[in-house]
Design a protein around this motif. Structure first.
Motif, short mmCIF file in Angstrom:
data_model
loop_
_atom_site.label_atom_id
_atom_site.label_comp_id
_atom_site.label_asym_id
_atom_site.label_seq_id
_atom_site.Cartn_x
_atom_site.Cartn_y
_atom_site.Cartn_z
N VAL A 275 0.84 -1.20 0.00
CA VAL A 275 0.00 0.00 0.00
C VAL A 275 0.87 1.24 0.00
O VAL A 275 1.99 1.25 0.50
CB VAL A 275 -0.97 0.02 1.21
CG1 VAL A 275 -1.88 -1.19 1.17
CG2 VAL A 275 -0.21 0.06 2.53
N SER B 234 -8.51 6.67 -2.54
CA SER B 234 -8.29 6.60 -1.10
C SER B 234 -6.94 6.00 -0.75
O SER B 234 -6.34 6.37 0.26
CB SER B 234 -9.40 5.77 -0.43
OG SER B 234 -10.68 6.30 -0.70
N LEU B 235 -6.47 5.06 -1.57
CA LEU B 235 -5.24 4.33 -1.26
C LEU B 235 -4.74 3.68 -2.55
O LEU B 235 -5.54 3.21 -3.37
CB LEU B 235 -5.50 3.26 -0.21
CG LEU B 235 -4.31 2.48 0.34
CD1 LEU B 235 -3.51 3.37 1.31
CD2 LEU B 235 -4.76 1.22 1.06
N THR C 179 -2.68 0.53 -4.28
CA THR C 179 -2.36 -0.86 -3.94
C THR C 179 -1.66 -1.58 -5.08
O THR C 179 -1.85 -1.26 -6.25
CB THR C 179 -3.64 -1.66 -3.60
OG1 THR C 179 -4.50 -1.71 -4.76
CG2 THR C 179 -4.40 -1.04 -2.44
N CYS D 64 -8.78 0.35 5.90
CA CYS D 64 -8.65 1.81 5.85
C CYS D 64 -9.47 2.51 6.93
O CYS D 64 -9.18 3.66 7.29
CB CYS D 64 -9.06 2.33 4.48
SG CYS D 64 -7.89 1.96 3.15
N THR E 218 -2.54 1.39 7.01
CA THR E 218 -3.01 2.43 6.09
C THR E 218 -3.13 3.78 6.79
O THR E 218 -3.31 4.80 6.12
CB THR E 218 -4.37 2.06 5.48
OG1 THR E 218 -5.38 2.11 6.52
CG2 THR E 218 -4.35 0.68 4.87
N ALA F 140 -3.93 6.70 3.92
CA ALA F 140 -5.22 6.55 3.25
C ALA F 140 -6.06 7.81 3.43
O ALA F 140 -6.06 8.42 4.50
CB ALA F 140 -5.96 5.34 3.80
N ILE G 289 -9.72 8.91 3.66
CA ILE G 289 -11.02 8.30 3.89
C ILE G 289 -12.06 9.38 4.21
O ILE G 289 -11.82 10.24 5.06
CB ILE G 289 -10.96 7.29 5.07
CG1 ILE G 289 -9.88 6.24 4.79
CG2 ILE G 289 -12.31 6.61 5.27
CD1 ILE G 289 -10.09 5.46 3.52
N VAL H 11 -14.84 3.94 -0.38
CA VAL H 11 -13.39 3.84 -0.40
C VAL H 11 -12.96 3.49 -1.82
O VAL H 11 -13.36 2.46 -2.37
CB VAL H 11 -12.88 2.78 0.59
CG1 VAL H 11 -11.36 2.69 0.54
CG2 VAL H 11 -13.34 3.12 2.01
N VAL I 132 -10.18 2.28 -4.09
CA VAL I 132 -8.91 1.56 -4.02
C VAL I 132 -8.23 1.63 -5.38
O VAL I 132 -8.70 1.03 -6.36
CB VAL I 132 -9.14 0.09 -3.60
CG1 VAL I 132 -7.80 -0.65 -3.50
CG2 VAL I 132 -9.90 0.01 -2.28
#
Length: 363
Positions: free
Chosen positions: A255, A263-264, A266, A290, A297, A301, A303, A311, A313
């Motif tokens: 991550v 949001s994040l 990967t 998250c 995270t 992240a 959020i 979220v 991804v």
């Protein structure tokens, strides 16, 4: 001599493979697995003598039957076939192939359409998980064409909504199988979590990578893959899964902070090949991590606030949005996960296997 088996070859989400009515396969598990290996052409890296696509995402099988469980319409057994090994793994789920279950049942007459849309409850036998799946059925026919788009699949398609009902601890003993939201395993800070898919999450920077590398680069990075596998084996023991060297889980997920407005970011390994996107249940599990204070995270992240959170991804070929609802009394408790997928019937027919593998007799 060859044996013919009725099948529908279907795409589910970003995966594809043959789907079978359970009654068309042998009841004996060992014989059934031998049949599935023959169907897919494994073990062979290219799967040249079967339907497999020489990649874990295209070496999957769905088996469906009418359910005898009260309140459930269909039972689904997912089988992950490894291209170059004689392994049929029915332990984990596959949320992508899950998207094709209701279309398969409707196409084969196993169930009847309900109207303009059809919602059926499906029990995934692999992990005893239930979900409600809604497909478009105008005029009593499954609709495949539409405007819904998911990254990793070209073009648009009719939307399929999946509402997961009970994903925590799908394979492991609970949501956090080690009992901790963060652990130090083999010298790396990780979050071991299972909200539909056993996953080991860790920051890319902690293994000397950015988390933005391309799939080909990561698959060629033998040093990183060896490091990840060592971590996976140690984490498997810590998660109560025992020796996972021959298993397809836990999946491993690098991550990093988002960089495309999500949001994040990967990069997932499944478990030895970097995923071109991210699995459905892996995305649900990542999203869950998250919203857990103290996970790996935390601090990277992005959020949104509120009880219902979307979220986004990020993955190598785009993004995957998961809608999570949390308990107002306990914001770290995810009570619902919903998402959008698509599916398509690609081929209807019979797959042929050598009669020496199975002569077609059910007894």
């Amino acid at each position: 001599m060859q044996t013919s088996i009725p099948t529908l070859f279907m795409r589910g989400g970003t995966s594809r493979g043959p789907f079978f009515d359970e009654s068309d396969l042998p009841a004996d598990k060992a014989l059934r697995d031998a049949v599935l290996l023959a169907v897919m052409g494994s073990p062979d890296r290219r799967q040249i003598d079967g339907l497999g696509g020489a990649h874990p995402l295209t070496s999957k099988v769905g088996i469906v039957r009418k359910s005898e469980t009260e309140g459930v319409d269909l039972d689904f057994l997912f089988a992950q076939i490894l291209p170059d090994k004689d392994i049929v793994d029915t332990t984990p789920n596959c949320g992508n192939m899950l998207a094709a279950v209701v279309p398969f049942a409707l196409e084969t007459g196993m169930v009847a359409p309900q109207g303009a849309t059809t919602t059926l409850r499906v029990l995934t036998l692999n992990t005893d998980m239930q979900c409600d799946i809604t497909v478009q059925t105008p005029g009593g026919q499954v609709a495949y064409e539409g405007e819904a788009r998911i990254d990793g699949v070209p073009g648009g398609a009719a939307p399929i909504k999946i509402n997961f009902l009970d994903t925590a601890g799908s394979v492991c003993a609970g949501l956090l199988p080690t009992g901790n939201v963060r652990d130090m395993i083999d010298g790396i800070e990780v979050t071991c979590i299972d909200n539909g898919m056993p996953l080991v999450m860790f920051r890319a920077v902690d293994v000397g990578r950015t988390g933005y590398e391309g799939v080909a680069e990561l698959n060629a990075d033998t040093e990183l893959k060896a490091r990840i596998e060592r971590l996976r084996l140690a984490a498997g023991e810590a998660m109560g899964l025992g020796d996972v060297s021959a298993r397809t889980y836990p999946k491993m997920c690098l991550v990093a902070p988002p960089r495309e407005g999500g949001s994040l970011s990967t990069r997932c390994f499944i478990p030895h090949v970097c995923h071109d996107a991210i699995g459905v249940l892996a995305a649900v599990t990542v999203g869950t991590a998250c919203v857990l204070a103290g996970s790996v995270t935390e601090g990277i992240a992005q959020i949104p606030e509120g009880q219902v959170k979307t979220v986004s991804v990020e993955h190598p070929s785009g993004e995957f949005s998961v809608e999570l609802e949390t308990d107002p009394a306990n914001p770290q408790n995810v009570t619902r996960a919903a998402l959008l997928r698509t599916a398509r019937l690609i081929m209807r027919g019979e797959v042929m296997i050598p009669a020496a593998v199975w002569n077609g007799e059910k007894a």
